[in-house]
Motif scaffolding. Structure first.
Motif, PDB file in Angstrom:
ATOM      1  N   GLY A  31      56.518  49.217  41.524  1.00 56.60           N
ATOM      2  CA  GLY A  31      57.000  50.278  40.648  1.00 56.60           C
ATOM      3  C   GLY A  31      56.130  50.433  39.416  1.00 56.60           C
ATOM      4  O   GLY A  31      55.854  51.558  38.969  1.00 56.60           O
ATOM      5  N   LEU A  32      55.669  49.313  38.848  1.00 55.25           N
ATOM      6  CA  LEU A  32      54.786  49.371  37.678  1.00 55.25           C
ATOM      7  C   LEU A  32      53.447  50.012  38.030  1.00 55.25           C
ATOM      8  O   LEU A  32      52.872  50.762  37.236  1.00 55.25           O
ATOM      9  CB  LEU A  32      54.570  47.972  37.105  1.00 55.25           C
ATOM     10  N   VAL A  33      52.956  49.737  39.239  1.00 54.43           N
ATOM     11  CA  VAL A  33      51.714  50.367  39.701  1.00 54.43           C
ATOM     12  C   VAL A  33      51.894  51.881  39.798  1.00 54.43           C
ATOM     13  O   VAL A  33      51.013  52.661  39.402  1.00 54.43           O
ATOM     14  CB  VAL A  33      51.285  49.768  41.059  1.00 54.43           C
ATOM     15  N   VAL A  34      53.052  52.305  40.312  1.00 53.10           N
ATOM     16  CA  VAL A  34      53.329  53.739  40.446  1.00 53.10           C
ATOM     17  C   VAL A  34      53.388  54.397  39.068  1.00 53.10           C
ATOM     18  O   VAL A  34      52.825  55.486  38.850  1.00 53.10           O
ATOM     19  CB  VAL A  34      54.640  53.961  41.211  1.00 53.10           C
ATOM     20  N   LEU A  35      54.057  53.755  38.116  1.00 52.25           N
ATOM     21  CA  LEU A  35      54.164  54.321  36.769  1.00 52.25           C
ATOM     22  C   LEU A  35      52.817  54.320  36.058  1.00 52.25           C
ATOM     23  O   LEU A  35      52.521  55.237  35.280  1.00 52.25           O
ATOM     24  CB  LEU A  35      55.192  53.535  35.955  1.00 52.25           C
ATOM     25  N   TYR A  36      51.993  53.315  36.315  1.00 46.59           N
ATOM     26  CA  TYR A  36      50.640  53.271  35.747  1.00 46.59           C
ATOM     27  C   TYR A  36      49.830  54.462  36.248  1.00 46.59           C
ATOM     28  O   TYR A  36      49.118  55.127  35.485  1.00 46.59           O
ATOM     29  CB  TYR A  36      49.972  51.954  36.155  1.00 46.59           C
ATOM     30  N   SER A  37      49.972  54.768  37.525  1.00 43.60           N
ATOM     31  CA  SER A  37      49.258  55.904  38.096  1.00 43.60           C
ATOM     32  C   SER A  37      49.824  57.221  37.591  1.00 43.60           C
ATOM     33  O   SER A  37      49.074  58.169  37.315  1.00 43.60           O
ATOM     34  CB  SER A  37      49.321  55.857  39.623  1.00 43.60           C
ATOM     35  N   ALA A  38      51.153  57.309  37.456  1.00 40.75           N
ATOM     36  CA  ALA A  38      51.783  58.548  36.985  1.00 40.75           C
ATOM     37  C   ALA A  38      51.321  58.918  35.586  1.00 40.75           C
ATOM     38  O   ALA A  38      51.302  60.094  35.217  1.00 40.75           O
ATOM     39  CB  ALA A  38      53.302  58.409  37.020  1.00 40.75           C
TER      40      ALA A  38
END
Length: 372
Positions: A31-38
């Motif tokens: 989830g943190l990876v997804v938010l970093y990309s977002a």
């Protein structure tokens, strides 16, 4: 290299379900990876704060796992009463954001009491059916108090307005009612009454934007730049990801701001554009394993309260995941349900960790009784 023995690691830490904790860490890290990309490859404004909350609430969940099961049983009704009072407080003093009045501003944190009601209603229903005599379970007295206990907070949440959370609270409560053994004929009667009243609710109870979301669900392309914009862009993002995705940080729908709320309700679409079908399968398998473990906790529980609570909390996690995924893929109306540990939001993470902590508490209690 010397191995770490039981004398080095404290016994309470050794008794924790580390496989489950590692599973939660895997989901949360993804989830943190997804938010970093977002955020376009930046830890601010979402990934860093989400990571801090995630670790803090995971520690809280581990702490809750040490609480005796009897405490949850004795505290179920008081917890319910406090959260109902907080929901009333939201109506009087709540902070407004995005056109809805859902939060209590406590200074250091903005708390959304409606999220806390999801595990609380499970505890309350489980406690109610634990103390209800077995001879009464097939009578009308087994259903109307439950309907009041579920309907009161769900009605208060609808006033905020928050259709998605109200449906979640209702679903969590009804699930425990069903598992408690209430006769099926009462559910069939309730379903018929709901089917009759649904058109009236759509026309006279729901707000205009909520009504439009339900109607546009049938054909989002009829208003692609208006009410159907969210779901249309979400489908484009998911479809463009294909099987293996466009690659990390290579998404276009979220980075070019075509996908609204790509860090909250539609974080799954942001993820699947970059990680594709394989990323979605990973989340389904990991969440499925977590829910399967929760069902196992329910089957191992030694008390009626423990069995109903564990099953209800596992069902709560299932509702979170299934409703959000169906919503993002256009299989359900957009009702604002986040994906646990993937969508940005502190209260949703806290609610998930509360469910996890109580499940670990019941699991620890059942294992302790078994060893004894």
């Amino acid at each position: 290299m010397a191995s770490i023995g039981p004398g080095i690691v404290p016994q309470p830490l050794m008794q924790l379900p580390w496989r489950v904790i590692l599973l939660v860490l895997a989901i949360g890290s993804f989830g943190l990876v997804v938010l970093y990309s977002a955020a376009g490859g930046h830890v601010q404004p979402w990934a860093f704060s989400q990571g801090v909350r995630f670790l803090a609430f995971l520690v809280m969940a581990i702490g809750l796992s040490r609480v005796p099961e009897s405490f949850w049983a004795l505290s179920a009704f008081p917890i319910y009463a406090v959260i109902v009072i907080m929901l009333v407080g939201v109506e009087a003093l709540g902070a407004v954001a995005g056109g809805s009045q859902r939060w209590l501003d406590l200074g250091i944190i903005r708390l959304q009491p409606s999220e806390l009601m999801k595990p609380a209603i499970v505890l309350t229903m489980a406690r109610f059916y634990e103390i209800l005599p077995a001879a009464e379970i097939r009578k009308f007295g087994a259903i109307w108090p439950a309907a009041v206990l579920i309907g009161l907070p769900a009605g208060l949440v609808m006033l905020q307005p928050d259709l998605g959370t109200a449906l979640m609270i209702t679903g969590c409560g009804v699930m425990v009612v069903f598992l408690a053994g209430v006769p099926l004929r009462l559910f069939i009667g309730g379903a018929l009454a709901l089917a009759v009243s649904a058109p009236l609710a759509v026309n006279f109870v729901l707000h205009d934007y909520q009504r439009n979301r339900v109607l546009i669900f049938m054909n989002p392309e009829s208003d692609p730049l208006g009410t159907g914009y969210h779901i249309t862009q979400s489908k484009i993002a998911i479809g463009s990801g294909g099987i293996f995705g466009k690659g990390f940080l290579n998404g276009t729908q979220s980075h070019l701001d075509y996908l609204p709320e790509g860090q909250t309700d539609f974080a799954l679409a942001t993820m699947m554009e970059e990680w594709g079908l394989m990323g979605g399968v990973f989340l389904i398998l990991t969440f499925g394993a977590l829910i399967w473990w929760g069902i196992g906790v329910s089957l191992r529980a030694k008390s009626r309260f423990g069995r109903l609570t564990a099953a209800g909390l596992s069902g709560t996690i299932f509702l979170y995941v299934s409703i959000n995924m169906a919503m993002v893929m256009g299989l359900a109306p957009v009702v604002g349900v986040p994906l646990p540990l993937i969508s940005f939001g502190g209260t949703a993470v806290m609610t998930f960790m509360i469910c996890l902590g109580i499940l670990m508490s019941i699991d620890r209690e059942s294992r302790r009784v078994q060893r004894w």
